[in-house]
Design an enzyme around this catalytic site. Structure first.
Site, PDB file in Angstrom:
ATOM      1  N   GLU A  69      15.501  30.153  32.012  1.00 53.11           N
ATOM      2  CA  GLU A  69      14.215  29.985  32.321  1.00 53.11           C
ATOM      3  C   GLU A  69      14.105  28.463  32.901  1.00 53.11           C
ATOM      4  OE1 GLU A  69      15.044  31.514  29.675  1.00 53.11           O
ATOM      5  OE2 GLU A  69      13.491  33.172  29.245  1.00 53.11           O
ATOM      6  N   GLY A  99      13.431  36.606  29.114  1.00 56.42           N
ATOM      7  CA  GLY A  99      12.777  37.735  28.229  1.00 56.42           C
ATOM      8  C   GLY A  99      13.472  38.638  27.827  1.00 56.42           C
ATOM      9  N   GLU A 147      15.091  37.556  24.853  1.00 60.19           N
ATOM     10  CA  GLU A 147      14.267  37.576  23.873  1.00 60.19           C
ATOM     11  C   GLU A 147      13.948  38.701  23.148  1.00 60.19           C
ATOM     12  OE1 GLU A 147      11.968  35.178  26.680  1.00 60.19           O
ATOM     13  OE2 GLU A 147      11.742  33.767  25.193  1.00 60.19           O
ATOM     14  N   ALA A 193      11.488  38.292  32.071  1.00 59.29           N
ATOM     15  CA  ALA A 193      10.106  38.680  32.466  1.00 59.29           C
ATOM     16  C   ALA A 193      10.020  38.856  34.118  1.00 59.29           C
ATOM     17  CB  ALA A 193       9.102  37.454  32.264  1.00 59.29           C
TER      18      ALA A 193
HETATM   19  C1  3H9 Z   1      11.250  34.683  31.537  1.00 56.59           C
HETATM   20  O1  3H9 Z   1      12.088  35.484  31.059  1.00 56.59           O
HETATM   21  C2  3H9 Z   1      10.342  34.038  30.910  1.00 56.59           C
HETATM   22  C3  3H9 Z   1      10.299  34.513  29.426  1.00 56.59           C
HETATM   23  O2  3H9 Z   1      11.055  33.637  28.883  1.00 56.59           O
HETATM   24  C4  3H9 Z   1       8.806  34.276  28.944  1.00 56.59           C
HETATM   25  C5  3H9 Z   1       7.665  35.086  29.583  1.00 56.59           C
HETATM   26  C6  3H9 Z   1       6.782  34.778  28.646  1.00 56.59           C
HETATM   27  N1  3H9 Z   1      11.829  38.942  38.043  1.00 56.59           N
HETATM   28  O3  3H9 Z   1      19.467  38.247  41.998  1.00 56.59           O
HETATM   29  P1  3H9 Z   1      19.674  39.337  42.740  1.00 56.59           P
HETATM   30  C7  3H9 Z   1      15.040  40.487  41.950  1.00 56.59           C
HETATM   31  S1  3H9 Z   1      11.571  34.281  33.278  1.00 56.59           S
HETATM   32  C8  3H9 Z   1      11.641  39.767  39.108  1.00 56.59           C
HETATM   33  O4  3H9 Z   1      19.874  39.412  44.065  1.00 56.59           O
HETATM   34  P2  3H9 Z   1      22.022  39.915  41.431  1.00 56.59           P
HETATM   35  C9  3H9 Z   1      15.541  39.604  42.980  1.00 56.59           C
HETATM   36  O5  3H9 Z   1      14.329  38.933  43.468  1.00 56.59           O
HETATM   37  C10 3H9 Z   1      13.007  35.109  33.772  1.00 56.59           C
HETATM   38  N2  3H9 Z   1      12.475  39.972  40.090  1.00 56.59           N
HETATM   39  O6  3H9 Z   1      20.671  40.379  41.898  1.00 56.59           O
HETATM   40  C11 3H9 Z   1      16.050  40.661  43.877  1.00 56.59           C
HETATM   41  O7  3H9 Z   1      14.713  41.275  44.694  1.00 56.59           O
HETATM   42  P3  3H9 Z   1      15.267  41.466  46.219  1.00 56.59           P
HETATM   43  C12 3H9 Z   1      14.242  34.962  33.491  1.00 56.59           C
HETATM   44  C13 3H9 Z   1      13.622  39.764  39.883  1.00 56.59           C
HETATM   45  O8  3H9 Z   1      22.834  41.221  41.055  1.00 56.59           O
HETATM   46  C14 3H9 Z   1      16.645  41.715  43.126  1.00 56.59           C
HETATM   47  O9  3H9 Z   1      15.915  41.628  41.893  1.00 56.59           O
HETATM   48  N3  3H9 Z   1      15.302  35.516  33.883  1.00 56.59           N
HETATM   49  C15 3H9 Z   1      14.120  39.238  38.544  1.00 56.59           C
HETATM   50  O10 3H9 Z   1      22.726  38.893  42.478  1.00 56.59           O
HETATM   51  C16 3H9 Z   1      18.139  41.455  42.727  1.00 56.59           C
HETATM   52  O11 3H9 Z   1      18.489  40.461  42.358  1.00 56.59           O
HETATM   53  C17 3H9 Z   1      15.838  35.060  35.145  1.00 56.59           C
HETATM   54  O12 3H9 Z   1      15.639  33.920  35.517  1.00 56.59           O
HETATM   55  C18 3H9 Z   1      12.881  38.850  37.658  1.00 56.59           C
HETATM   56  N4  3H9 Z   1      13.367  38.328  36.624  1.00 56.59           N
HETATM   57  O13 3H9 Z   1      21.757  39.230  40.097  1.00 56.59           O
HETATM   58  C19 3H9 Z   1      17.102  36.007  35.886  1.00 56.59           C
HETATM   59  N5  3H9 Z   1      15.304  39.140  38.716  1.00 56.59           N
HETATM   60  O14 3H9 Z   1      16.142  42.698  46.213  1.00 56.59           O
HETATM   61  C20 3H9 Z   1      16.761  36.245  37.146  1.00 56.59           C
HETATM   62  C21 3H9 Z   1      15.766  39.507  39.872  1.00 56.59           C
HETATM   63  O15 3H9 Z   1      13.896  42.015  46.551  1.00 56.59           O
HETATM   64  N6  3H9 Z   1      17.597  37.036  37.549  1.00 56.59           N
HETATM   65  N7  3H9 Z   1      14.717  39.873  40.400  1.00 56.59           N
HETATM   66  O16 3H9 Z   1      15.659  40.337  46.966  1.00 56.59           O
HETATM   67  C22 3H9 Z   1      18.974  36.787  37.978  1.00 56.59           C
HETATM   68  O17 3H9 Z   1      19.680  35.874  37.443  1.00 56.59           O
HETATM   69  C23 3H9 Z   1      19.748  37.967  38.856  1.00 56.59           C
HETATM   70  O18 3H9 Z   1      18.629  38.474  39.450  1.00 56.59           O
HETATM   71  C24 3H9 Z   1      20.577  38.907  38.110  1.00 56.59           C
HETATM   72  C25 3H9 Z   1      21.449  39.676  38.904  1.00 56.59           C
HETATM   73  C26 3H9 Z   1      21.709  37.859  37.446  1.00 56.59           C
HETATM   74  C27 3H9 Z   1      19.917  39.486  36.992  1.00 56.59           C
END
Ligand code: 3H9
Length: 700
Positions: A126, A103, A106, A63
């Site tokens: 999450e 998400g 999901e 999400a």
């Molecule tokens: C969820 O899904 C809830 C649901 O179950 C239920 C809903 C009802 N959203 O980490 P990076 C941005 S909760 C918004 O440096 P990498 C991040 O801020 C979510 N922004 O890259 C950054 O911005 P900036 C569950 C996001 O290659 C840019 O993207 N998911 C999100 O080192 C690059 O990110 C997670 O917790 C997001 N979801 O790693 C996964 N994700 O460039 C969270 C990233 O402006 N994400 N951004 O600083 C990650 O773990 C890593 O970003 C990922 C890539 C491994 C994907």
């Protein structure tokens, strides 16, 4: 409206592509456009099946976390989308590369089948945001992979690889060719052999081996591993509901617990840290032309505990490193420290013998500066004494090639003084690791007055390479972390003089969430270390009460764990309350004219934390830290502050700066101005009704 979802038909197969850089998060635009694409797919009589695939570096990473602070969510919300995909009238296959997280997984589980390339990762992280998988994940994953695997994935938040995902049933196929081509071939096969559509919400959970005991085991596990965190308990409740109730009823529980998590202070704190940890790389006024220096060869000077721990970071990242000591004996001792550390990991089953041998092969030892003359980055980790550090830097200046980065691991000393004793202060920087250096994620990157931008940029990049959280800070005594930690310990110590037992103070700190109490920390680092650290400080307060207990213990040779007795007594590493300590505190209090009295738990925690927060405000206004969030990242990665508190500055914003300010003033009335004068920035923000976070945004 942006249209990040594209619809295209190839060979009667709809290719639905999400293109929402950087990580294809399920923002409102994605949800809305994907919902429309599914409508189109359902009504498109020319297609027999669909593939959901993503452009860019990854599948959907979850999400959009930035929307979580702006409730209510805009429809269509994520659980509806997942259901809509599952309800589609023709098979849909998720084709995954990069990471399918939160998400994203999901959505993939809403699809009827899943295929992925071998490098793909799958996870429900999450819990790291203080949340639970609230788009039907807590219900679908147990159906797909079993309750145990689902709990393991959801409680750890750690992603698994494609092979593991295939083995546990998440994946139907691993694709070895191009993802889209492979997915099309997979769809054709499904259509050919008429594989029935798998709708997870309609299948029962395999409840073999799933009992109340299993859930109780997990509850016991998280009581230790995730002490104090709110979300893990809710995750277990959801999976329990998945096993015991109908899909629809259990989903209602998931939904309500998700909202409870989302609105909790814990989740707000953990979401704050998610963004703050990414923001640390954002250095204002950094020129786009700043080049990163090429660094391939590394050396550490000083083979004590710290130097060895630092060296291990490079070895663990498969980077060869040269460890230097003045004597062969010292070098041998250092190499033994590293070998023993690895051996301990092997004994605990955390590392294979082979891996250990591999790491040790990457380690070179030397007693000659000439051997490190070609190093691109040298980190000095010798004794914390300015005269010795200067000597080492003069030698490095003479020995190292032009362009080498010369870093010091000092935890308190003035980087500018060290830099200025070389002919190349622009190449000198502080790289302050935290003990144990091979484990603690934090790295304070200390910029001196003359440190060049490319040295800073290279150091930030190097931190990522060795998997450290590198935070840029400025020069002052103790930089950010230790400077703020000292007032916290100062108050903890002073309260002993006022009659509170060390054990009780530590208990209050741990109940608040700290990994260790302040007295356990000073005993671990050593009362001698704290004494000398304060002693080296030119501006040490002229106050006989200041770190009085530490001074007395130092003089008594009670250094802490290392001497078996400090504030506590030690049996091995177990701290035991020492009744003598109360006598020492009483005696010292009498001598200093301090009246002993009852102190409430509330005052204990307030005095330690508010003293720290007030120092944080000074640090911000002096520009030593770039942002309040940077300070929070430091404390949650280097000082055992629980992530669910979000760090000291977030915590202050959450309580309200007015309350912090008024409380500090009330302590000022009781204890005087010396330690309790509110920082001008705190005063200003209270007057302006602003938070540290708002100020940071405006002042970056
Ligand atoms: C969820 O899904 C809830 C649901 O179950 C239920 C809903 C009802 N959203 O980490 P990076 C941005 S909760 C918004 O440096 P990498 C991040 O801020 C979510 N922004 O890259 C950054 O911005 P900036 C569950 C996001 O290659 C840019 O993207 N998911 C999100 O080192 C690059 O990110 C997670 O917790 C997001 N979801 O790693 C996964 N994700 O460039 C969270 C990233 O402006 N994400 N951004 O600083 C990650 O773990 C890593 O970003 C990922 C890539 C491994 C994907």
């Amino acid at each position: 409206m942006l249209n990040p979802t594209h619809y295209q038909v190839i060979d009667q197969i709809a290719i639905i592509t999400i293109d929402n850089p950087p990580v294809n998060a399920m923002s409102f635009d994605v949800r809305q456009s994907l919902s429309k694409a599914i409508d189109q797919f359902n009504s498109d009589v020319s297609v027999k099946a669909g593939i959901l695939i993503c452009k860019g570096r990854t599948f959907i990473a979850g999400a959009d976390i930035s929307e979580f602070d702006h409730l209510p969510f805009k429809d269509p919300w994520l659980p509806e989308i997942v259901q809509k995909i599952e309800d589609a009238n023709k098979p849909i296959v998720a084709a995954i590369h990069g990471s399918a997280l939160g998400g994203g997984l999901e959505v993939a589980m809403g699809c009827h089948f899943r295929c992925a390339i071998e490098s793909a990762k799958f996870g429900l992280p999450e819990v790291t945001l203080g949340l639970l998988p609230g788009a039907t994940g807590t219900q679908r994953l147990p159906r797909l992979a079993g309750a145990k695997k689902a709990l393991d994935m959801m409680l750890s938040g750690k992603p698994i690889n494609a092979k593991d995902a295939f083995n546990c049933g998440i994946l139907d196929m691993i694709i070895e060719t191009d993802l889209q081509e492979g997915a099309i071939a997979f769809v054709k096969e499904i259509l050919d052999i008429q594989t029935p559509i798998k709708r997870l919400s309609q299948i029962n959970i395999n409840s073999n081996g799933v009992s109340t005991e299993l859930f109780n085991d997990y509850r016991n596990q998280i009581a230790k591993k995730s002490r104090g965190f709110f979300a893990p308990k809710q995750i277990i409740k959801c999976v329990e509901a998945a096993v015991e109730l109908s899909y629809e009823d259990a989903l209602k529980i998931e939904n309500s617990l998700f909202l409870e998590c989302l609105n909790s202070d814990h989740s707000k704190a953990q979401r704050h840290l998610f963004f703050a940890e990414r923001e640390i790389s954002n250095i204002p006024n950094k020129s786009k032309d700043t080049k990163i220096r090429e660094i391939n060869t590394f050396a550490i000077v000083g083979a004590g505990t710290m130097g060895c721990g630092i060296a291990m970071n490079f070895l663990n990242a498969n980077i060869p490193v040269t460890l230097m000591e003045v004597s062969q004996e010292g070098l041998d001792r250092g190499i033994d420290i590293i070998r023993n550390n690895y051996q301990a990991q092997v004994s605990k089953g955390r590392l294979s013998q082979e891996q250990m041998e591999h790491y040790l092969k990457l380690l070179n030892g030397s007693t000659d500066y000439a051997d490190i003359s070609n190093a691109d980055l040298v980190i000095e980790a010798v004794f914390e004494n300015m005269t010795i550090k200067k000597e080492v830097f003069q030698k490095l200046d003479g020995a190292c090639k032009p362009g080498a980065i010369l870093a010091t691991n000092t935890s308190t000393l003035d980087i500018n003084v060290i830099a200025n004793c070389t002919s190349r202060p622009e190449d000198v920087i502080g790289l302050h690791f935290f003990a144990p250096a091979n484990i603690m994620p934090l790295l304070e990157i200390v910029r001196g007055d003359k440190t060049s931008d490319d040295v800073i940029a290279t150091s930030l990049k190097m931190a990522k390479t060795i998997r450290k959280v590198g935070v840029l800070v400025g020069v002052c005594f103790g930089f950010v972390g230790n400077r703020m930690f000292l007032p916290y310990v100062r108050e903890a110590e002073h309260m002993m003089l006022e009659g509170v037992s060390a054990k009780h103070i530590d208990q209050v700190a741990c109940d608040w969430g700290m990994a260790m109490g302040p007295h356990a920390v000073t005993d671990l680092s050593g009362q001698d270390v704290f004494f000398k650290l304060n002693d080296e400080w030119e501006d040490q307060p002229d106050d006989p009460n200041y770190f009085r207990i530490c001074k007395v213990l130092f003089e008594m040779g009670r250094y802490g764990q290392k001497s078996g007795r400090g504030i506590f007594k030690y049996e091995g590493r177990t701290a035991i309350e020492d009744p003598e300590m109360a006598d020492i505190a009483r005696r010292e209090a009498d001598e200093l004219g301090i009246k002993q009295r009852e102190i409430s738990d509330n005052e204990i925690i307030e005095r330690m934390l508010y003293a720290m927060i007030n120092e944080g405000a000074l640090i911000l206004e002096q520009g030593i830290a770039l942002r309040a969030g940077d300070i929070d990242v430091i404390f949650c990665n280097g000082y055992g502050m629980p992530r669910y508190r979000g760090g000291p500055m977030f915590y202050a914003d959450l309580i309200g700066l007015k309350q912090v300010y008024e409380t500090i003033n009330s302590y000022r009335e009781r204890y005087g101005d010396r330690y309790w004068t509110p920082a001008p920035l705190l005063e200003q923000l209270v007057a302006e009704n602003k938070t540290f976070a708002e100020w940071s945004k405006e002042n970056i």
